[in-house]
Design a protein around this motif. Structure first.
Motif, mmCIF file in Angstrom:
data_model
loop_
_atom_site.group_PDB
_atom_site.id
_atom_site.type_symbol
_atom_site.label_atom_id
_atom_site.label_comp_id
_atom_site.label_asym_id
_atom_site.label_seq_id
_atom_site.Cartn_x
_atom_site.Cartn_y
_atom_site.Cartn_z
ATOM 1 N N MET A 221 0.817 -1.208 0.000
ATOM 2 C CA MET A 221 0.000 0.000 0.000
ATOM 3 C C MET A 221 0.853 1.261 0.000
ATOM 4 O O MET A 221 1.987 1.268 0.450
ATOM 5 C CB MET A 221 -0.952 -0.008 1.196
ATOM 6 C CG MET A 221 -1.965 -1.132 1.101
ATOM 7 S SD MET A 221 -3.082 -1.205 2.495
ATOM 8 C CE MET A 221 -3.977 0.317 2.310
ATOM 9 N N LEU A 222 0.252 2.342 -0.503
ATOM 10 C CA LEU A 222 0.962 3.617 -0.583
ATOM 11 C C LEU A 222 1.384 4.084 0.806
ATOM 12 O O LEU A 222 2.475 4.635 0.982
ATOM 13 C CB LEU A 222 0.057 4.659 -1.250
ATOM 14 C CG LEU A 222 0.733 5.993 -1.565
ATOM 15 C CD1 LEU A 222 1.866 5.794 -2.544
ATOM 16 C CD2 LEU A 222 -0.272 6.989 -2.116
ATOM 17 N N LYS A 223 0.543 3.831 1.810
ATOM 18 C CA LYS A 223 0.866 4.274 3.164
ATOM 19 C C LYS A 223 2.140 3.573 3.655
ATOM 20 O O LYS A 223 2.993 4.205 4.280
ATOM 21 C CB LYS A 223 -0.304 3.967 4.097
ATOM 22 C CG LYS A 223 -0.237 4.699 5.405
ATOM 23 C CD LYS A 223 -0.535 6.179 5.194
ATOM 24 C CE LYS A 223 -0.219 6.993 6.425
ATOM 25 N NZ LYS A 223 -0.390 8.428 6.178
ATOM 26 N N PHE A 225 4.496 2.424 1.806
ATOM 27 C CA PHE A 225 5.593 3.027 1.040
ATOM 28 C C PHE A 225 6.037 4.324 1.713
ATOM 29 O O PHE A 225 7.224 4.589 1.876
ATOM 30 C CB PHE A 225 5.093 3.284 -0.389
ATOM 31 C CG PHE A 225 6.070 3.979 -1.285
ATOM 32 C CD1 PHE A 225 7.198 3.317 -1.730
ATOM 33 C CD2 PHE A 225 5.860 5.282 -1.674
ATOM 34 C CE1 PHE A 225 8.102 3.961 -2.567
ATOM 35 C CE2 PHE A 225 6.754 5.929 -2.505
ATOM 36 C CZ PHE A 225 7.875 5.260 -2.942
ATOM 37 N N ARG A 228 8.123 3.584 4.699
ATOM 38 C CA ARG A 228 9.483 3.137 4.371
ATOM 39 C C ARG A 228 10.334 4.299 3.857
ATOM 40 O O ARG A 228 11.519 4.404 4.195
ATOM 41 C CB ARG A 228 9.422 2.009 3.345
ATOM 42 C CG ARG A 228 8.913 0.700 3.959
ATOM 43 C CD ARG A 228 8.971 -0.444 2.983
ATOM 44 N NE ARG A 228 7.951 -0.331 1.946
ATOM 45 C CZ ARG A 228 8.188 -0.472 0.653
ATOM 46 N NH1 ARG A 228 9.400 -0.734 0.232
ATOM 47 N NH2 ARG A 228 7.207 -0.358 -0.216
ATOM 48 N N VAL A 229 9.740 5.161 3.023
ATOM 49 C CA VAL A 229 10.516 6.290 2.495
ATOM 50 C C VAL A 229 10.926 7.229 3.622
ATOM 51 O O VAL A 229 12.089 7.610 3.750
ATOM 52 C CB VAL A 229 9.709 7.061 1.431
ATOM 53 C CG1 VAL A 229 10.440 8.333 1.055
ATOM 54 C CG2 VAL A 229 9.491 6.204 0.201
ATOM 55 N N SER A 232 13.649 5.646 5.789
ATOM 56 C CA SER A 232 14.990 5.417 5.250
ATOM 57 C C SER A 232 15.620 6.689 4.710
ATOM 58 O O SER A 232 16.814 6.896 4.839
ATOM 59 C CB SER A 232 14.958 4.334 4.167
ATOM 60 O OG SER A 232 14.182 4.772 3.076
ATOM 61 N N SER A 233 14.873 7.560 4.083
ATOM 62 C CA SER A 233 15.450 8.829 3.626
ATOM 63 C C SER A 233 14.419 9.935 3.778
ATOM 64 O O SER A 233 13.642 10.191 2.866
ATOM 65 C CB SER A 233 15.966 8.762 2.188
ATOM 66 O OG SER A 233 15.386 7.705 1.490
ATOM 67 N N ARG A 235 14.523 13.082 3.700
ATOM 68 C CA ARG A 235 14.544 14.207 2.765
ATOM 69 C C ARG A 235 13.825 13.827 1.467
ATOM 70 O O ARG A 235 13.080 14.620 0.899
ATOM 71 C CB ARG A 235 16.010 14.574 2.499
ATOM 72 C CG ARG A 235 16.196 15.869 1.839
ATOM 73 C CD ARG A 235 17.182 16.782 2.525
ATOM 74 N NE ARG A 235 17.191 18.058 1.828
ATOM 75 C CZ ARG A 235 18.140 18.391 0.955
ATOM 76 N NH1 ARG A 235 19.146 17.579 0.714
ATOM 77 N NH2 ARG A 235 18.068 19.545 0.339
ATOM 78 N N ALA A 236 14.056 12.586 1.021
ATOM 79 C CA ALA A 236 13.324 12.118 -0.163
ATOM 80 C C ALA A 236 11.842 12.056 0.150
ATOM 81 O O ALA A 236 11.009 12.317 -0.723
ATOM 82 C CB ALA A 236 13.850 10.754 -0.602
ATOM 83 N N ARG A 238 10.220 14.072 2.125
ATOM 84 C CA ARG A 238 9.695 15.430 2.052
ATOM 85 C C ARG A 238 9.533 15.847 0.594
ATOM 86 O O ARG A 238 8.556 16.497 0.219
ATOM 87 C CB ARG A 238 10.651 16.375 2.767
ATOM 88 C CG ARG A 238 10.012 17.672 3.181
ATOM 89 C CD ARG A 238 10.958 18.532 3.976
ATOM 90 N NE ARG A 238 12.076 18.962 3.161
ATOM 91 C CZ ARG A 238 12.936 19.930 3.525
ATOM 92 N NH1 ARG A 238 12.822 20.494 4.690
ATOM 93 N NH2 ARG A 238 13.935 20.258 2.744
ATOM 94 N N PHE A 239 10.482 15.422 -0.241
ATOM 95 C CA PHE A 239 10.385 15.716 -1.677
ATOM 96 C C PHE A 239 9.148 15.045 -2.267
ATOM 97 O O PHE A 239 8.509 15.573 -3.173
ATOM 98 C CB PHE A 239 11.656 15.234 -2.385
ATOM 99 C CG PHE A 239 11.653 15.463 -3.861
ATOM 100 C CD1 PHE A 239 11.715 16.740 -4.381
ATOM 101 C CD2 PHE A 239 11.582 14.396 -4.743
ATOM 102 C CE1 PHE A 239 11.706 16.959 -5.738
ATOM 103 C CE2 PHE A 239 11.573 14.596 -6.108
ATOM 104 C CZ PHE A 239 11.640 15.891 -6.609
ATOM 105 N N ALA A 240 8.823 13.869 -1.747
ATOM 106 C CA ALA A 240 7.646 13.166 -2.249
ATOM 107 C C ALA A 240 6.368 13.824 -1.774
ATOM 108 O O ALA A 240 5.291 13.514 -2.274
ATOM 109 C CB ALA A 240 7.684 11.707 -1.798
ATOM 110 N N GLY A 241 6.476 14.751 -0.807
ATOM 111 C CA GLY A 241 5.285 15.406 -0.296
ATOM 112 C C GLY A 241 4.665 14.685 0.888
ATOM 113 O O GLY A 241 3.528 14.959 1.253
ATOM 114 N N PHE A 242 5.407 13.751 1.487
ATOM 115 C CA PHE A 242 4.894 13.049 2.663
ATOM 116 C C PHE A 242 5.221 13.883 3.903
ATOM 117 O O PHE A 242 6.350 14.324 4.069
ATOM 118 C CB PHE A 242 5.558 11.673 2.803
ATOM 119 C CG PHE A 242 5.324 10.752 1.635
ATOM 120 C CD1 PHE A 242 4.124 10.779 0.942
ATOM 121 C CD2 PHE A 242 6.299 9.848 1.241
ATOM 122 C CE1 PHE A 242 3.912 9.935 -0.131
ATOM 123 C CE2 PHE A 242 6.087 9.003 0.172
ATOM 124 C CZ PHE A 242 4.895 9.043 -0.517
#
Lengths: 370, 521
Positions: A221-223, A225, A228-229, A232-233, A235-236, A238-242
């Motif tokens: 599921m997206l949640k 994901f 995990r993002v 693990s990273s 900053r990535a 935040r870039f994804a908008g999470f």
């Protein structure tokens, strides 16, 4: 003088990552054998009593399931937190609050009976655990406090709150002053799965269902994901908008809800009333379960069974050999120690370094090469 | 192989090989560095330059091959040993503590226990004698990138190395600062020191290097004298075929085209003591054009990117407008949904999650904009659709990789960048903001990325490119603005822009928009 230094390995071994929990288990057995030998007990006999006898009969497997259910439920929830790099150490407190809030129905409304009682209690338990977990989440999101400290401290608050309740306002008036609530009515008791063969209740089923659902959440599921993002990273992420703050609340409240469900299941299933102590440290042992299971919900089911066995084994060696059942805590501690040790050595290697500063002239030996 | 003349070899490498799994990063590399020469190491990204240098500096262990230092075989097991041999290294990414002074940073790496005052005095003397003036008492956080590089160079020189390895040293310098560095390098050469110079800037290599070793796909493809080659012939050796020149058709009537990205009086206070405030930035990017933003690193570009992308939203909703609508208060997801796309500077850890597969990294920036395609009912991820889209991007951008769907960290920098740019292009965004589109990317891939950015603009999108690479900006931009100390100059149309003008603005000459007085803080 020598000192140790950890040097990051360029590649980590996939094989040893997978083997790590097993290596840790073997090392625990070896260390345990030394421990038993020092206590003057034949290690082989002790292991037989510790690990084999508690699961040699069907009713004992039921006992194993009773112990494993809260460990798995809590561990599965904690795995989501730890995957998100959020350190909820307070599952023990969330477990207790789940037990208290869920029990409020049979304790305060003993006349209320029927098929609605139990689902409501379970729901209340989850809400209680989630709400209690929301406190450290709020403190972290708002004031950037360290969630390890706040969630841990709230455990002691919860323990003392429960103690006060069962000695004060919720004490059974007809209970000869024992610090406990009334016995729950029948519709507030979590039914046994197979009453013919043992005591195991529906809590174990909840644990398995939770493990499968969280596994789907994390891998499909997206949640998951997002978890995990951000773990693990960041900053990535935040870039994804999470949003990191939303994730703090999500992870804390999900694990709190599962711990609360474990708490009310334990109270309404295995105990049947509230007492000053309703958990032999499930909330803390579940941290070990989560890591031993590689933070994978399905691995956590297996790890939960192993940790449950350490509890049963502790009781068994106490009655059979007269060794304190605190030995269970020792085994749990060693397991966690060895798991974390194995994981560290998979990511790093150890280098010994001489303490004296190396002399410029003597150190490089040009001729020694190749 | 032996050196071509009677010059004694300082460093000789024979048959050095390093494999990672099935990938041979360095395949029987031969290299000679003579005493007193500047030797260029040229190659595309992923050609094996970094791997080779890491083996020379002792951070990686070769699988086979020999290294000779002053004609003696050596096994370089760690950087400390390399330093003792006399090998010094200046990395592309500095390792300095911003809260400490220059002298303290130098003392940390020397490890010999001499008092800071002695080190500071030595560093000061050395820096002035090499024409790289440095105040050892200044805080690193207050220094420009060029000055920080000086600390790294001085730190390296204090260990009196005989061989100095420089990894892309000019990528963070203004043209004027680079000239200064070249003088220092020539001075070092005249003192008999050797320099291994890693760069992809062919003009530089032609200008200062005596010999060059060219790597391609982990193999040495040639040794040459760069002064006798042309930039085109060097590029051909590196890439293996001709690099396609980027074609930029002129745009007509851009003044009347629709503005797709408008930035109005954007200001931002510094978030940390070491970040740059943004001061009243105004810029319009219209449909069909590419605007470049030049500037030395650390002058507010990162802060500007964060503000435009919405990773840090603004209080004033009108300060960023996308396709004519206010977007300043929206998050990055909200801005993406308005048709904007973003490529950050850092590939690993910002633009991509290193330990995740490429397909998962596709989802990273497109889970909302392509929600219908990639995410099904109840938030279930459609991994088949994502995998197919990832493969489509890999094909379109010619991303080279070792597995079907590898982790982002397993790709070379250039290939990952192609994927990250391709991930956004695949959406056909109407506004594209890119920070350092080809930083550390090989010539072939860089040309490809630049061409796609131009084509995106010509098909009707607005493209904003932030870059430290002036050659790149001159190649692709229709106008260039310069960012200095958080201020942005007026864009200079490409016909009026010269290296000198832009270089002066980068160095802090009066910004073009001085008439806008500071309105905040």
């Amino acid at each position: 003088m020598m000192r140790l230094e950890l040097v990051k390995r360029p590649q980590r071994s996939m094989l040893f990552s997978a083997l790590s929990p097993f290596i840790a288990f073997v090392l625990t057995i070896i260390a345990g054998a030394i421990l038993f030998a020092l206590l003057g007990v034949n290690p082989l006999k002790a292991f037989q009593i510790y690990f084999l006898e508690p699961i040699s009969q069907v009713w004992q497997l039921h006992e194993l399931a009773i112990k494993a259910a809260p460990l798995i439920l809590i561990g599965v929830g904690l795995s989501v937190c730890y995957r998100a790099n959020i350190w909820n150490i307070g599952a023990e407190g969330q477990f207790i609050l789940g037990g208290i809030v869920g029990s409020s129905i049979p304790v305060l409304f003993p006349q209320f009976e029927g098929p609605l009682v139990l689902p409501l209690m379970l729901l209340f338990g989850m809400v209680g655990g989630a709400a209690y977990a929301a406190i450290p989440a709020l403190l972290k999101a708002r004031f950037n406090t360290n969630e390890i400290l706040t969630s841990l401290m709230l455990v002691y608050v919860a323990q003392l709150f429960l103690d006060w309740l069962v000695r004060g306002p919720w004490r059974d008036p007809k209970g000869f002053n024992f610090p406990q609530t009334i016995q729950f009515n029948d519709s507030a008791i979590l039914p046994e799965l197979m009453p013919a063969s043992g005591r195991a209740n529906w809590g174990f089923v909840f644990a398995l269902v939770a493990a499968v659902l969280v596994w789907i959440l994390m891998s499909r599921m997206l949640k998951g994901f997002e978890v995990r993002v951000l773990g693990s990273s960041p900053r990535a992420g935040r870039f994804a908008g999470f949003g990191i703050n939303r994730m703090v609340f999500f992870a804390f409240m999900l694990s709190g809800a599962l711990a609360g469900l474990a708490g009310i299941s334990e109270v309404s299933g295995a105990i049947g009333q509230l007492q000053p102590v309703i958990s032999p440290g499930y909330g803390f042992a579940a941290i070990i379960v989560a890591f031993l299971g590689r933070l994978n919900p399905l691995g956590i089911v297996a790890a939960g069974l192993v940790l449950a066995l350490t509890y049963l084994g502790g009781e068994a060696v106490q009655s059979a050999l007269g060794i304190s059942d605190k030995v269970a805590r020792v085994f749990q501690g060693m397991l966690l120690f060895f798991v974390l040790g194995c994981d560290t050595l998979i990511h790093y290697r150890i280098r010994l370094i001489g303490f004296a500063a190396p002399k410029l002239e003597s150190a490089p030996k040009l001729e020694e090469a190749r | 192989m032996s050196a071509n003349q009677d010059d004694a070899n300082l460093l000789e490498v024979r048959g050095l090989t390093k494999t990672f799994g099935t990938l041979t990063a360095c395949d029987h590399i031969d290299l000679n560095v003579a005493k007193g020469e500047i030797h260029a190491l040229l190659g595309e990204n992923g050609a094996g330059k970094s791997t080779l240098v890491k083996m020379l500096f002792g951070t990686l262990e070769p699988n086979s091959g020999e290294i000779f230092w002053n004609d003696q075989a050596v096994t370089i097991t760690n950087p400390g040993f390399a330093k003792k041999l006399g090998i010094g290294m200046v990395f592309q990414h500095f390792s300095l503590f911003e809260a400490l002074t220059a002298a303290e940073n130098i003392a940390l790496s020397l490890d010999d226990g001499s008092p800071i005052s002695t080190i500071a005095a030595k560093a000061r003397a050395l820096s002035y004698s090499y024409g790289l003036p440095l105040d050892p008492q200044s805080l690193v956080g207050d220094l420009s990138v060029g000055e920080r590089q000086r600390i790294e160079i001085i730190r390296c020189l204090l260990q009196t190395p005989q061989l100095i390895i420089l990894d892309e040293p000019t990528s963070v310098l203004t043209p004027q600062e680079a000239d200064k560095l070249f003088e220092t390098l020539e001075r070092l050469r005249s003192e008999g020191k050797s320099i291994l110079y890693i760069s992809h800037r062919l003009e530089e290599v032609k200008r200062i290097c005596d010999r060059a070793t060219v790597l391609r796909h982990g193999k040495v493809v040639g040794h040459c004298n760069p002064r006798k080659e042309t930039a085109a012939s060097l590029a051909r050796m590196m890439v293996g075929n001709d690099v396609q020149a980027v074609v930029r058709a002129p745009v007509q009537g851009i003044e009347t085209a629709q503005p797709l990205l408008e930035i109005r009086a954007l200001s931002r206070r510094p978030a940390t003591p070491f970040s740059i405030p943004l001061r009243n930035i105004n810029l319009t990017v219209r449909a069909g054009e590419v605007i470049g933003i030049a500037g030395v690193a650390g002058n507010g570009q990162g802060e500007f990117f964060e503000s435009v992308s919405g990773e840090v939203p603004q209080q004033d909703a009108a300060s960023v407008r996308i396709r004519g609508k206010d977007a300043g208060g929206l998050s990055i997801t909200g801005r993406r949904l308005m048709g904007a796309a973003f490529v950050p500077e850092e590939r690993l850890g910002h633009g991509a999650a290193p330990r995740m597969k490429l397909s998962e990294n596709l989802l990273l920036s497109r889970h909302a904009t392509d929600g219908k395609v990639f995410v099904g009912a109840g938030g279930m991820v459609k991994s088949d659709a994502i995998y197919a889209a990832a493969q489509r991007i890999i094909k379109a951008m010619d991303v080279r990789k070792s597995a079907l769907d590898p982790e982002a960290a397993a790709l070379s920098g250039g290939n990952l960048q192609k994927f990250i740019v391709g991930r956004e292009l695949d959406r056909r965004p109407s506004v594209m903001v890119v920070n350092q589109p080809t930083w550390g990317v090989d010539a072939g891939a860089a040309a490809h990325i630049r061409q796609t950015l131009i084509e995106l603009a010509r098909s009707g999108s607005a493209v904003l490119v932030i870059s430290q690479d002036l050659d790149e900006l001159f190649e692709i931009s229709d106008a260039i603005a310069v960012m200095h100390n958080g201020e942005l100059s007026k864009p200079l149309p490409i016909a009026e822009a010269t290296f000198e003008k832009i270089g002066l603005l980068m160095g802090g000459a009066e910004p073009g928009h001085a008439e806008h007085a500071l309105e905040t803080s």
